[in-house]
Design a protein around this motif. Structure first.
Motif, mmCIF file in Angstrom:
data_model
loop_
_atom_site.group_PDB
_atom_site.id
_atom_site.type_symbol
_atom_site.label_atom_id
_atom_site.label_comp_id
_atom_site.label_asym_id
_atom_site.label_seq_id
_atom_site.Cartn_x
_atom_site.Cartn_y
_atom_site.Cartn_z
ATOM 1 N N ALA A 133 33.517 40.434 30.466
ATOM 2 C CA ALA A 133 33.919 39.372 31.156
ATOM 3 C C ALA A 133 33.320 38.142 31.434
ATOM 4 N N ARG A 178 32.903 36.047 35.868
ATOM 5 C CA ARG A 178 32.361 35.130 34.993
ATOM 6 C C ARG A 178 31.340 34.380 35.576
ATOM 7 N N ARG A 223 41.035 44.264 35.305
ATOM 8 C CA ARG A 223 41.675 43.257 35.878
ATOM 9 C C ARG A 223 41.088 42.578 37.073
ATOM 10 N N VAL A 224 40.524 43.291 38.136
ATOM 11 C CA VAL A 224 39.781 42.394 38.863
ATOM 12 C C VAL A 224 38.537 42.030 38.514
ATOM 13 N N ASP A 240 37.738 41.121 35.411
ATOM 14 C CA ASP A 240 38.159 39.814 34.684
ATOM 15 C C ASP A 240 38.332 38.538 35.269
ATOM 16 N N ALA A 241 38.796 38.792 36.553
ATOM 17 C CA ALA A 241 39.218 37.487 37.514
ATOM 18 C C ALA A 241 38.165 37.215 38.029
ATOM 19 N N THR A 242 36.979 37.870 38.286
ATOM 20 C CA THR A 242 35.910 37.632 39.216
ATOM 21 C C THR A 242 34.623 37.356 38.641
ATOM 22 N N GLN A 297 45.252 44.802 44.872
ATOM 23 C CA GLN A 297 45.152 45.827 43.642
ATOM 24 C C GLN A 297 44.735 47.223 44.118
ATOM 25 N N GLY A 344 40.814 45.249 44.569
ATOM 26 C CA GLY A 344 40.810 43.801 44.639
ATOM 27 C C GLY A 344 41.888 43.363 45.508
#
Length: 343
Positions: free
Chosen positions: A84, A62, A55-56, A58-60, A274, A271
């Motif tokens: 990601a 890219r 999750r972390v 994927d959000a960071t 998280q 994160g």
């Protein structure tokens, strides 16, 4: 490889069946020289750890340059970063065997120029560009047991941009006096499983290790004899190493019981918001630091001294623990647990 996969599957089957399982090898694996394929297979199967990291990441990551410290042989977090959309991944692995296995795996992943796998200590390597994200999982059962602060502090100074994101952000290690559960070994098969690690540990360190520290999976929180306190707080995002390598803590027993050591466990902030709790079903199970047993009463006071010895020659801190028990102002008990590992 087949043996290691079977072993990891057996261990996770027992953990998920809520068996109270004591294992020596993950504590020793906090020192990179002793990592073997069984440990990496355990991590790949750790759904709690893997989902939070996914999750972390994927959000960071890219379109960013990622520096990964300690990818291991399975390149699990490396692959999450690639999926990601990381623009570039520099993955630095200190363990020769893990690096070679990782190289063989990388050839099958078809990541091309997206991944550069490097062998060596991150403190001794320069990169052609600065990373915008640092991904690592060099966290021990006791937070800094793998030397995370040393390596990540160095990375923030030399390998990363000033505004780089750290994954994980920080880690807290909690400690409490504990009464170990009596039903540690559910059956003979579990004991045989544990004995199977002895030869590999002897091969690694060149001598028989008299273990006094273990991971205990599924230990009930009711085993604690006093409210927990923070032993070690690490902030990776700030880039600052811990200021103190020693602490003194006092605990008041909240019930009668047989004290036989300290229990330590981590809260890992992967994160923002998280957090992985080692009491959950994860490969970071609480660590039992064994001490001679002593009958305690409600209101007894534990005076606990925790130390972490570091040196220029040693990549990881050596933890030591000292406990005194006071009752009505009189010291009734004193015990010391020194590091398991040889110098």
């Amino acid at each position: 490889m087949t043996r290691e996969i079977e072993l990891a599957d057996q261990i996770w089957a027992m953990i998920r069946a809520k068996q109270v399982l004591r294992l020596p090898f993950p504590y020793l694996a906090d020192h990179h020289a002793s990592w073997d394929e069984t440990v990496y297979q355990m991590l790949v199967r750790d759904s709690v750890r893997n989902e939070v990291y996914r999750r972390v990441i994927d959000a960071t990551v890219r379109d960013r340059v990622v520096v990964e410290i300690g990818p291991g042989s399975r390149l699990f977090l490396t692959q999450l970063c690639a999926i990601a959309g990381a623009r570039k991944i520099y993955a630095i692995e200190a363990n020769r065997d893990a690096y070679e296995r990782g190289c063989a795996l990388a050839e099958t992943l078809c990541l091309g120029e997206q991944l550069t796998l490097i062998h060596g200590l991150s403190t001794e390597i320069d990169l052609p560009e600065l990373g915008e994200v640092c991904v690592s999982e060099i966290i021990g059962s006791i937070g800094d047991a793998e030397g995370a602060t040393r390596f990540l502090h160095d990375a923030t100074r030399r390998l990363l941009t000033d505004d780089a994101v750290m994954i994980p952000r920080g880690c807290k290690t909690w400690v409490s006096p504990v009464e170990r559960p009596s039903h540690l070994y559910p059956d003979d098969a579990t004991e045989a499983l544990i004995r199977s690690f002895a030869p590999s540990m002897t091969d690694t360190f060149g001598q028989v290790i008299d273990l006094t520290r273990y991971k205990i999976h599924n230990i009930p929180r009711a085993s604690l004899l006093a409210p927990e306190q923070i032993f070690e707080a690490l902030d990776f995002q700030s880039g600052e190493p811990p200021r103190s390598r020693e602490c003194q803590l006092s605990f008041i027993a909240t019930r009668d019981g047989v004290f036989d050591g300290l229990l330590l466990w981590i809260h890992l902030e992967v994160g923002l918001g998280q957090v992985i709790d080692a009491f959950d079903n994860t490969s970071w199970a609480p660590v039992h630091v064994a001490l001679s047993p002593f009958q305690v009463r409600t209101g007894d006071i534990f005076e606990v001294r925790c130390t972490a010895q570091t040196s220029a020659e040693r990549q990881t801190p050596a933890y030591g623990f000292e406990v005194s028990l006071m009752r009505d102002g009189i010291m009734l008990y004193h015990a010391v647990n020194k590091p398991d590992l040889p110098d």
